[in-house]
Design a protein around this motif. Sequence first.
Motif, PDB file in Angstrom:
ATOM      1  N   PRO A   1     -79.072 -15.699  73.345  1.00  0.00           N
ATOM      2  CA  PRO A   1     -78.867 -16.010  71.930  1.00  0.00           C
ATOM      3  C   PRO A   1     -80.131 -16.491  71.225  1.00  0.00           C
TER       4      PRO A   1
ATOM      5  N   ARG B   1     -83.861  -5.277  66.108  1.00  0.00           N
ATOM      6  CA  ARG B   1     -82.801  -5.175  67.111  1.00  0.00           C
ATOM      7  C   ARG B   1     -83.063  -4.020  68.083  1.00  0.00           C
TER       8      ARG B   1
ATOM      9  N   ASN C   1     -81.459  -6.925  73.713  1.00  0.00           N
ATOM     10  CA  ASN C   1     -80.726  -7.933  74.475  1.00  0.00           C
ATOM     11  C   ASN C   1     -80.660  -9.290  73.785  1.00  0.00           C
TER      12      ASN C   1
ATOM     13  N   GLN D   1     -79.190 -11.799  71.211  1.00  0.00           N
ATOM     14  CA  GLN D   1     -77.911 -11.988  70.525  1.00  0.00           C
ATOM     15  C   GLN D   1     -78.164 -12.869  69.304  1.00  0.00           C
TER      16      GLN D   1
ATOM     17  N   GLU E   1     -77.609 -14.814  65.861  1.00  0.00           N
ATOM     18  CA  GLU E   1     -76.561 -15.511  65.098  1.00  0.00           C
ATOM     19  C   GLU E   1     -77.217 -16.127  63.867  1.00  0.00           C
TER      20      GLU E   1
END
Length: 287
Positions: A94, A116, A121, A123, A125
């Motif tokens: 993350p 991206r 890989n 993540q 947010e």
Amino acid sequence: MKLSADDLLVIMHLTRERTLENAALALGKDTSSVFRGIKRIEAKVGEPLFTRSRAGFKPLPLGLALCEQAEQIHAGLSAADALLGGEDTGLSGPLRVTTTDLLLQSVIHPHLAAFREAHPNLQLEFNVTNNFENLSERRYDVALRPTTQPPEDMIGMRLGTIDYKLVAAPSYLDALGDGFPDFQELTWLIPGDSLQAHPATEWFREKVPSPASMLRYDSMAMLAGGIRSGLGVGILPDIPTLLDGLRIVGEQPAIYQTDLWLLYHPSNRGNPRITAFDGFVRGALSS
């Protein structure tokens, strides 16, 4: 060359940390070595790069400019280490980013697909807020913020300066006819109650004390959308993707300026995910 890469990294860490002790810790040196180093560097340059006070070292304009060059070297070295290390396991997992709605919309989103693709890989947010999140609580890893006073408990990188301009849609300006009306007679789109700390609010109160018509927004992205729809005039950051298709009102210079910072908790120093995100944001701003 007057300066070496090592010289620039000394400038970068002293700019980030503001004290000799913390800069020495980041560089893996002792305090006296960093002090002698910055004196030697300033002698090479021929002028001071920092002001000294009890609060620590504050970079002067040339010091900030050299720090920006050092950030690029640091990012390149980190990327080289990742290549030599084979598969980069640091660029997985993350990455929690807090930023403003306008920066997400105008800086991050237009280039996010390529980021991206390069780091599938990660993540990502995103938290969108116009208030500083407390990174010491570890809810978010990194903050992308316009501010002239970054919080003292964070470290980071100054990415540049943003000008703010008074703008409107061509349809709104064309409807005004040949004679441009007084500021008081325009329809104004301004930040709402939850954005009272926004610099545009203070400028508006001083320059337009009694507008004939105004619309308030608690989201700067919605305010920008209203301007784009031809509802009136407002103040927006001078970011090409944001002002595309809009006109600057009058021939005035920037309404005001602010710095753009990428900030993170000190424990995240050297985090390769943050380094990669820093490079991504720099590329997005320069494109």
